[in-house]
Design an enzyme around this catalytic site. Structure first.
Site, mmCIF file in Angstrom:
data_model
loop_
_atom_site.group_PDB
_atom_site.id
_atom_site.type_symbol
_atom_site.label_atom_id
_atom_site.label_comp_id
_atom_site.label_asym_id
_atom_site.label_seq_id
_atom_site.Cartn_x
_atom_site.Cartn_y
_atom_site.Cartn_z
ATOM 1 N N PRO A 2 -0.779 -1.334 -3.196
ATOM 2 C CA PRO A 2 -0.761 -2.663 -2.577
ATOM 3 C C PRO A 2 -2.183 -3.143 -2.282
ATOM 4 C CG PRO A 2 -0.007 -0.992 -1.016
ATOM 5 C CD PRO A 2 -0.218 -0.306 -2.328
ATOM 6 N N GLU A 3 -2.403 -4.424 -2.496
ATOM 7 C CA GLU A 3 -3.691 -5.016 -2.161
ATOM 8 C C GLU A 3 -3.521 -5.904 -0.921
ATOM 9 O OE1 GLU A 3 -6.243 -6.441 -5.113
ATOM 10 O OE2 GLU A 3 -5.564 -5.060 -6.665
ATOM 11 N N LYS A 58 -6.817 -3.513 3.961
ATOM 12 C CA LYS A 58 -5.509 -3.010 3.558
ATOM 13 C C LYS A 58 -4.881 -2.111 4.625
ATOM 14 C CE LYS A 58 -7.326 -2.424 -0.920
ATOM 15 N NZ LYS A 58 -7.259 -1.659 -2.169
ATOM 16 N N HIS A 91 12.154 10.887 0.410
ATOM 17 C CA HIS A 91 10.748 10.597 0.670
ATOM 18 C C HIS A 91 10.504 9.904 2.007
ATOM 19 C CE1 HIS A 91 9.956 12.023 -3.325
ATOM 20 N NE2 HIS A 91 10.850 11.195 -3.811
ATOM 21 N N ARG A 110 4.325 9.588 -2.968
ATOM 22 C CA ARG A 110 3.113 10.359 -3.262
ATOM 23 C C ARG A 110 2.529 11.059 -2.037
ATOM 24 N NH1 ARG A 110 0.827 7.720 -8.018
ATOM 25 N NH2 ARG A 110 -0.928 9.139 -7.859
ATOM 26 N N ARG A 256 -12.336 2.098 -13.809
ATOM 27 C CA ARG A 256 -11.201 1.250 -13.418
ATOM 28 C C ARG A 256 -10.853 0.312 -14.567
ATOM 29 N NH1 ARG A 256 -10.134 1.127 -7.961
ATOM 30 N NH2 ARG A 256 -8.120 0.420 -8.753
#
Ligand SMILES: [Zn+2]
Length: 269
Positions: A2-3, A58, A91, A110, A256
């Protein structure tokens, strides 16, 4: 990942659901998510009521009366609102048991996300926020110009440096360069004051547009939880052709994935 616009969407959506709700208990199923002593984390927040959610870059900052904790979603973290007794997902790692039979669950495939208690009044001056530069919304373009003057690196790379300016990730860095017709390999230190001002304006415009789109796309919680991800109209990132129909080139800049249009983005300044 997410940004800024996605995290802002998460913040606004969560505010609708958890403000004025009290934490009755916290169950920590995967301790590494909590970057504190677990017992201290639980005891500090227990019986406190959510009063505000802030966002810096963020990071989300959950404020409860006179205490606060910070949360970073990293790659795949998301929050879910559930009813008490709903089946736990594999999760779900941290469960905030709220009053009125609700639960706020933090889910992270993750397991890279982290939460940590921070000072209620002073969190902006504490790590990790103290090392972040200003957001495009608040940066002074002349200050940014001075910082860029010292960077003999590709502008695409410098845009991702959160200590210079915070809140721009890989997707929006690609989009900003496209909208400026700026070649992503351009060294940051060759940009004129005028171009740096344009850079700030374009960054704000693109982020604001994405926040607005997020706000209109996400009305409620999907079964998949709130990660703030939504369909944004992207012009180059992960695209095959730019809006003018030219073929997009994908290259790696500082490891990137960088998407740009070699025809629209010829400009080296
Ligand atoms: Zn093009």
């Amino acid at each position: 990942m997410p940004e800024l616009p996605e995290v802002e969407t998460v913040r606004r959506t969560l505010e609708n659901f958890i403000l004025n709700k009290k934490i009755e208990d916290i169950k920590i199923l995967y301790p590494k998510i909590i970057d504190d002593d677990q017992e201290e984390f639980v005891q500090t927040l227990k019986n406190k009521t959510f009063t505000e959610i802030d966002r810096v870059g963020k990071y989300l900052i959950f404020k409860l009366e006179d205490v606060a904790f910070i949360s970073h979603l990293r790659m795949e973290g998301k929050y879910q609102i559930c009813k008490k007794g709903d089946i736990l997902s594999k999760h779900d790692h941290v469960i905030f048991v709220l009053d009125e039979g609700m639960e706020l669950r933090y889910n992270d495939v993750r397991k890279f996300g982290r939460m940590k208690l921070v000072d209620y009044d002073d969190y902006k001056n504490q790590l990790p926020l103290s090392k972040l530069g200003p957001e495009p919304f608040e940066i002074d373009y002349l200050e940014l110009y001075q910082k860029l003057k010292k960077k003999n690196k590709a502008i695409k790379t410098v845009l991702l440096d959160q200590s210079i300016m915070t809140g721009i990730g890989n997707i929006y860095a690609n989009e900003i360069c496209y909208q400026m017709h700026l070649n992503p390999y351009t060294k940051a230190n060759v940009l004129s004051k005028k171009r740096v001002k344009e850079l700030v304006d374009v960054a704000c415009e693109i982020l604001n547009k994405a926040i607005l789109q997020g706000g209109t796309t996400i009305h409620s919680f999907s079964a998949n939880g709130i990660d703030g991800l939504f369909q944004v109209q992207l012009k180059v990132h992960m695209q095959k052709h730019c809006p003018l129909g030219h073929e997009i080139k994908k290259v790696m800049i500082n490891e990137r994935g960088t998407y740009y249009c070699p025809i629209c983005q010829k400009a080296k300044r």
